[in-house]
Design a protein around this motif. Sequence first.
Motif, mmCIF file in Angstrom:
data_model
loop_
_atom_site.group_PDB
_atom_site.id
_atom_site.type_symbol
_atom_site.label_atom_id
_atom_site.label_comp_id
_atom_site.label_asym_id
_atom_site.label_seq_id
_atom_site.Cartn_x
_atom_site.Cartn_y
_atom_site.Cartn_z
ATOM 1 N N THR A 1 41.537 37.305 40.174
ATOM 2 C CA THR A 1 41.464 38.144 41.382
ATOM 3 C C THR A 1 41.906 37.384 42.630
ATOM 4 N N PHE A 2 41.388 36.133 42.791
ATOM 5 C CA PHE A 2 41.551 35.421 44.061
ATOM 6 C C PHE A 2 42.548 34.241 44.001
ATOM 7 N N GLN A 3 42.797 33.661 42.835
ATOM 8 C CA GLN A 3 43.609 32.442 42.735
ATOM 9 C C GLN A 3 44.911 32.623 41.956
ATOM 10 N N LEU A 4 45.222 33.859 41.547
ATOM 11 C CA LEU A 4 46.396 34.051 40.688
ATOM 12 C C LEU A 4 47.692 33.741 41.444
ATOM 13 N N GLU A 5 47.792 34.144 42.673
ATOM 14 C CA GLU A 5 49.010 33.869 43.448
ATOM 15 C C GLU A 5 49.144 32.374 43.767
ATOM 16 N N GLU A 6 48.012 31.694 44.000
ATOM 17 C CA GLU A 6 48.046 30.257 44.308
ATOM 18 C C GLU A 6 48.378 29.435 43.061
ATOM 19 N N LEU A 7 47.786 29.804 41.917
ATOM 20 C CA LEU A 7 48.024 29.059 40.676
ATOM 21 C C LEU A 7 49.401 29.373 40.086
#
Length: 659
Positions: A95-101
Amino acid sequence: MVKMVSHGKHIAIIVQQLNKFNPENQSVEDFLNESAKMLQTLNVTEEKFVLDTLAGCIEYKSLLDVVVNAFFVRDGRYCLISERNLYIVICYLATFQLEELGLQHFSRIVKSLDTAKMQKFLRFFFNALYLNTWIKDEWSQIYDSLYVKENWIDPLLRWQPKVQQLIGQLTDKLNNRTTTVKTSTVTQPKEFNLTVPKPRAIPIPLLIPVLEKRPPVPPSTYKPPKEKKQLEEIKTKNRRKAEVLLLKANTNQFRCATTKSEKEENTHDSMKRKPAFRAQKIQSKIDNIPIKLNAAAILREGALYQRKMEQELKRIENLLQGAGDPSEFLEWQKQMRGKDLEEQLSEIECRRLQGKLSHEEAVLAHQNVIQENKMKADLMREKKAELMHLYAEKRLQEQKEMRELVEQVVEGHKNAKQAKIKLQKYKQQIVQEVCEESRELLRQALEEEEEKLKKRYELIQQIRAIESLPSVRHKFVDLTETGGHGLICEMSIVELRERLALLREAQKAAEEEKRDQIIHEKQAKEQLLLDKLDQISLFRAELGRAAALKQEEKKRKSQPGERPMKDERILSLQKKILEKKMERTKQAGLLKITPQKTSIASRKDSLQWNHWKELEESRERQFKILQHGFMARETAQKMAAYEAARSGATVCILRSEVK
C-alpha cells in the motif's frame, strides 16, 4: 531504492518485533528505540528499512487490520492466526512502499516467503472489485474519502495489472512444483544360519463342554413394581384428604367472628358427636422416679432449702413483732393492674384506628399526586422536544469541526517521516556515546574485583596455615574436684549428685503428706454430701404434701370473666374513618385515568388493604396475648402466695420434728 540480499530474514525480524509490541505497556518511541539497539548488527540501509516498516505498521494499524481481518474471514480461513503480522507487513509494503521499492524488489521479497500464502493474500488484496467497494468504504470511515482515493486506492489500481503477472508467476510455481526425493541405498537383510527345529506333534483337540440351559428371564422384570402403584394410590388418597381439609379450612376460616352463643352451640354439638374420652390410669407415680444427682446439684439444692428456711424464720419473727399481712396489698395491686390493662387495650385500639385513618388520608394524597404528575409529564415532553432540536444543531456543528480537524491531521502526517529520520540519527549518536562510557565502567569494575580476589586468596592461605598447627585435644576429668572458677557456690560433680538424691527423698515425703491430706478432705466432703441428701429428702416430702393441698384449693376457686369495653375516642375515630372512605370513593370517581394506570392503582389499593387487614389481625392477636398475660400474672401471684404459705408450713413441721 533499498537493495538487500536476505529479504526473508528482514521480514522475519519485522514480524518478530511486531509480535513483541504491546501498546498498553509500551509507547511507540520506546519500542522503536529498543528495536534500534537490537538491529545494530545490520547495515544502515537495512536498519532504516526495518525501522520504517515497523513504524508504518504501527501507525497505520487500523487500516491494515481492515484488510487482514477480512482476509482471515474470507480466503484465509485455514491460515494460522500467528502469521497475522506477516500479512500486515506485506499489506503495508504493497500500500505505502510499492512505488519507493519498485515492482522488481517487491517481487523478490514476496518470492523469498511462502509461495502459497503470498499468492492467496495478493490475489485477495489486489482484487479490483474489493478495492473499489468495501476496502474504500472502510478506509473512508477512518480517513477522508478524497485523500483515500487519491493517495492509496488509485495507486493500487495502477499497480494491479503488474501485480497480477506476479500472482500468475506464483501460481505457475505452485502448479509446476516437483518434489525431488533423495534415493539412498537400501540395506538388504540376510538370513541367519540357524538350526531348523523339529516339527511339533499336533495335540489332541479337547472336548468342548456342553453348557447347561439357563432359566428364562422372569416376566416380572419387564413389569413395573407393585410398590410404585401402591405409592401412587397413597399419594392420590393423601391429595384428596388434603383437598377436603382445605375446603373445611376455607369455609371455617372466619369462625372467630361468630357470637358466643353460636360457638357454645357448635362446641356442644361437636362434643355430643365425638365419643367420650377414657383416661388411662398410670401405674407408676412420677414423683417416685429416682434421679441421680452429682455433688454440685446436691450442694445447690441444699443451699436453696437452707435459704428458704432462713426466709421463713425471718417472716415468722416479723409477724411475732407485729408486722401486717400482705393479702390486702396484693388485692389492691390486682385491681390496679386490671385498670392498667383496660387502659392499655383502649390505647392499642385507638392507635389501630389512627393508623387506618392515616391510611385513608395517604390514599387521598396519592390521588392528588397523580394529577400533579400528569401536568409535570406534559411540561417535560415539551422541554424534551426543544432539547432534541438543540442537540441536532449541535451535532451538525461538531461534524463540521471534525472534518476540519481530519484535514489538519492529514497535513501533519506528511511532515512526520522527515522528523522521524532526524530523530533516529540523533538517538544513534546518543547510543554510541553511552556504549563507550559503559565499557570504561566495566573495565574499572573488573580491576577492582581482581584486587579483592587477591586479598581473599592471601587470607585463606593464612587461615589454612593456622589450622595445620597441632593442638592438644585430650583432657582428663576428676569428678571430685571443683571447676576452680573462684565462686562461693562451687561444688564437684560427686557432691552435686549427693545433693540431688537428698532433694528427691524430700520431694517424695512431701508428696506422701499431700496425698494423705487429700484423702481426709475427700472423706469429709462425702460425709457432708450424705447429710445434705438426708435434708433434701425431708424437704421434698413436705413439698409434695403442699402441692397436693394446692391442687385441691385450685379446684374450688373459679376464674372471673372479662368485660368488653368501649371508649369515646374509639367511636369518634371510627366515624372519621367512614367519612374519609366516602370522600376517597367520590374523588376516585372524578379522576379520569387510563385503563393501565387504573389497574395498577387498583392493585396497589388491594395490596394496601391486605396490609391493613393483616395489621388489624396482628393487633387483635396482641390484645388476646395481653389478656392472657394478665390472667397468667394473677395466677403467678396466687402461686407465690401459696408457696409462701407452704414454706411456712414446712418450717413449722420441721421445727416440731426437731423438738
